[in-house]
Motif scaffolding. Structure first.
Motif, PDB file in Angstrom:
ATOM      1  N   CYS A 195       0.154  -0.569   0.401  1.00  0.00           N
ATOM      2  CA  CYS A 195       0.258  -0.428   0.408  1.00  0.00           C
ATOM      3  C   CYS A 195       0.993   1.356   0.028  1.00  0.00           C
ATOM      4  O   CYS A 195       2.073   1.291   0.568  1.00  0.00           O
ATOM      5  CB  CYS A 195      -0.974  -0.047   1.227  1.00  0.00           C
ATOM      6  SG  CYS A 195      -1.835   1.738   1.430  1.00  0.00           S
TER       7      CYS A 195
ATOM      8  N   PRO B 167      -5.312   5.326  -1.506  1.00  0.00           N
ATOM      9  CA  PRO B 167      -3.759   4.767  -2.241  1.00  0.00           C
ATOM     10  C   PRO B 167      -3.898   3.765  -3.685  1.00  0.00           C
ATOM     11  O   PRO B 167      -4.634   3.590  -4.413  1.00  0.00           O
ATOM     12  CB  PRO B 167      -4.025   4.438  -1.147  1.00  0.00           C
ATOM     13  CG  PRO B 167      -5.765   3.387  -0.950  1.00  0.00           C
ATOM     14  CD  PRO B 167      -5.533   4.975  -1.263  1.00  0.00           C
TER      15      PRO B 167
ATOM     16  N   CYS C 103      -0.206   2.459   6.319  1.00  0.00           N
ATOM     17  CA  CYS C 103      -0.186   3.132   4.780  1.00  0.00           C
ATOM     18  C   CYS C 103      -0.669   4.298   5.440  1.00  0.00           C
ATOM     19  O   CYS C 103      -2.092   4.307   5.417  1.00  0.00           O
ATOM     20  CB  CYS C 103      -0.923   2.926   4.014  1.00  0.00           C
ATOM     21  SG  CYS C 103      -1.040   3.312   2.761  1.00  0.00           S
TER      22      CYS C 103
END
Length: 186
Positions: free
Chosen positions: A43, A75, A120
């Motif tokens: 990610c 993302p 992330c």
């Protein structure tokens, strides 16, 4: 030679192994192998950003995941067998002027239940903008009974929260009713 791919994950696949020595003697065996996907997805969050508070749209809701995705992106996810992602509830640390940070966290999960490793995250730093003007009234001499007068004006163009308080002090100038007013703005 046996090809396996992501469609075979979770299935038993027949594999033949052939071994040949230097004398050209060979042997083979057949086995059934369970195909597993043990590779975690990756990610990559959108880049951290700094934004002026007046760049956010009116009514911007920092807790709305859809508004955050529309304004600041999504993302990038990579995985050998494909993965989906979700955005977790953002951590909003804004003061009453909507200045501060919004931390977005994402997690990727593939079809085998592997989740992305580590953080992330995207941090959005909302900066203050001080852009205002203040116009004070001019000194004025008025006739008795004529109390129309100018007052303070201010224009907020940034994220400022201005307030004004006014204090009047009266000074009797003559016994016939004329007086002087001193007005203090804070």
């Amino acid at each position: 030679f046996t090809d396996v791919d992501c469609c075979d994950v979770g299935k038993l696949v027949t594999v033949e192994l052939r071994v040949t020595d230097k004398s050209n003697n060979s042997n083979r065996c057949v086995s059934r192998v369970l195909v597993r996907d043990n590779i975690r997805p990756e990610c990559v969050a959108p880049f951290n950003v700094s934004v002026d508070c007046d760049a956010l749209s009116n009514g911007f809701d920092p807790t709305s995941i859809q508004a955050l995705q529309n304004s600041f992106g999504v993302p990038t996810i990579t995985d050998n067998c494909g993965a989906d992602w979700e955005e977790l509830t953002p951590v909003v640390n804004l003061d009453n002027c909507n200045i501060g940070t919004i931390t977005r966290t994402f997690q990727a999960t593939d079809g085998s239940g592997n989740t992305s490793f580590g953080l992330c995250q995207q941090v959005i730093d909302v900066k203050a903008v001080f852009d205002y003007s203040i116009k004070f009234p001019a000194d004025a001499t008025l006739s008795c009974g004529d109390m129309s007068q100018d007052t303070i004006e201010f224009i907020e163009r940034g994220c400022d929260m201005l307030s004004v308080s006014v204090t009047d002090s009266e000074f009797l100038v003559s016994p016939d009713g004329c007086y002087k007013i001193e007005r203090l703005y804070r």
